[in-house]
Design an enzyme around this catalytic site. Structure first.
Site, mmCIF file in Angstrom:
data_model
loop_
_atom_site.group_PDB
_atom_site.id
_atom_site.type_symbol
_atom_site.label_atom_id
_atom_site.label_comp_id
_atom_site.label_asym_id
_atom_site.label_seq_id
_atom_site.Cartn_x
_atom_site.Cartn_y
_atom_site.Cartn_z
ATOM 1 N N GLY A 270 18.614 -22.046 -0.606
ATOM 2 C CA GLY A 270 17.506 -22.748 -1.270
ATOM 3 C C GLY A 270 18.028 -23.848 -2.162
ATOM 4 C CG ASN A 271 16.033 -27.041 -2.982
ATOM 5 O OD1 ASN A 271 15.172 -27.125 -3.854
ATOM 6 N ND2 ASN A 271 15.751 -27.156 -1.691
#
Ligand code: CTP
Length: 396
Positions: free
Chosen positions: A198-199
């Site tokens: 993810g980020n």
């Protein structure tokens, strides 16, 4: 308010408004009074309810109430009320008020999914929006019975936020009748059933863009990847996980859009295969190698698909630049590469941006124009972006 079972939630909205000091006059339809009685509205508003064009005829309430209001809120708005408002039918006090009001009008529809999805209701909502009425998209979820789908009244707290936004900012309804699609949040690419890549995106800037577009009169679809903040009331919410899901949702939602804004932080790479079961330490060994493959560039694809000048397409870019000149150069190159009309450029190396409530951006246009927005709230940045979009829409 009109007569729907969601009238009980309007009690909460009324309470919130009076508690924050607003002077509220309740105008229920006859059907609304079948759900919640006049005594409740009178106790909470501290005033007599007005429900008839014939009462206090000497004060011409049917004209005065609309003329004197700063804001008219219809919670809940039934299919019948939307139809009567669209056609200018003045069959009771509420519809008289709607005809005399020249202030902003916000309607929060609530009804069964079939009634909301019916072409007649959809056409009425579209026409009201074209005239500048803020028609919130109903929320999706459990309806009166066991069934569920779009048609629920948004939560009272969310409606109060939308009202607050309108009264505080008094935005022009310069996106009235426009269909807007905003993507927000960070995508998640699964490695196995329990892990993902993810980020850091919180989704806050995209959510503010969606919220401000609603208050400027647009019909808004929010394609939401992972968000740390609540989505606003009144948007059509499409939840997605991966870059591929976001791509499919954006292509579908964009088919009749006037404006597309890509604030989502889309993964550039995903694992080339998702393990069907949890990756175990013993079988992976001391080093786990994962091959990553590129995902589709959604923004570039949406600009490629565009035929003619519609929709206006806005990209966002997070850059780590060594200087202001470097930031301009990086933005210019990305704008050309993506082919969009506007690129909103963030410097993410120096000041915190992810999850922060403030932002400082450059808005670069494909015509070479650059607008610098100094540090301000993400809501104010959103308004600055919409100002730039409205200028382009006016030219086309
Ligand atoms: N974007 C997209 N699809 C991707 C990657 C990015 O649609 N697979 C969009 C983002 O939503 C944003 C814009 O492209 O509006 C720029 O994103 P950014 O991450 O800055 O650009 P990249 O193309 O990923 O370029 P790089 O990371 O190499 O700078």
């Amino acid at each position: 308010m009109a007569g729907g079972i969601a009238a009980y939630k309007a009690v909460e909205v009324l309470r919130g408004l009076t508690e924050s000091g607003h002077d509220v006059t309740v105008v229920p339809t006859a059907a609304a009074l079948k759900f919640v009685g006049a005594a409740t509205w009178e106790a909470l508003s501290g005033k007599a309810v007005h429900d008839s064009v014939w009462a206090q005829a000497d004060q011409v309430a049917h004209v005065r109430l609309g003329q004197e209001a700063d804001l008219v809120v219809v919670v809940p708005a039934t299919a019948d009320l939307l139809a009567r408002a669209t056609h200018g039918v003045a069959s009771d006090l509420l519809t008289n008020v709607l005809l005399t009001a020249r202030c902003p009008v916000l309607m929060a529809p609530a009804m069964h999914t079939e009634m909301w999805a019916h072409p007649a209701t959809q056409r009425n909502a579209t026409e009201l929006r074209r005239r500048g009425v803020i028609v919130l998209e109903p929320a999706a979820g459990r309806l009166t019975g066991a069934d569920s789908g779009p048609g629920r009244l948004p939560e009272p707290r969310q409606i109060l936020d939308a009202i607050d936004d309108l009264l505080r900012r008094r935005p022009a309804a310069d996106l009235a009748g426009r269909r807007v699609v905003v993507s927000a949040g960070g995508t998640r690419e699964p490695l196995d059933p329990v892990r993902f890549i993810g980020n850091n995106s919180s989704g806050r800037q995209g959510v503010e863009l969606a919220r401000t577009a609603v208050s400027r009169g647009a019909a808004v679809t929010l394609v939401a990847a992972s968000l740390d903040v609540d989505p606003p009331a009144g948007v059509l919410l499409v939840r997605v996980g991966t870059a591929a899901e976001l791509h499919a949702a954006m292509v579908e939602a964009s088919s009749d859009a006037d404006v597309i804004v890509m604030t989502a932080a889309v993964a550039d790479f995903r694992p080339d295969a998702e393990a069907g079961s949890k990756i175990k330490k013993e079988s992976a060994g001391a080093t786990l190698r994962i091959d990553l493959v590129q995902t589709v560039d959604v923004l570039a694809d949406l600009t490629r698909r565009r035929e003619g000048e519609r929709p206006v397409i806005v990209g966002f870019a997070a850059e780590t630049a060594t200087s202001n000149d470097d930031l301009h150069a990086l933005g210019k190159a990305k704008l050309a590469r993506k082919g969009c009309d506007l690129l909103v450029v963030n410097e993410v190396g120096r000041a915190p941006v992810f999850g922060a409530v403030e932002n400082e951006v450059l808005i670069m246009g494909s015509d070479g124009g650059v607008t610098e927005l100094s540090r301000r709230s993400k809501a104010a940045v959103a308004d600055g972006c919409w100002d730039a979009v409205v200028r382009i829409l006016a030219e086309r």
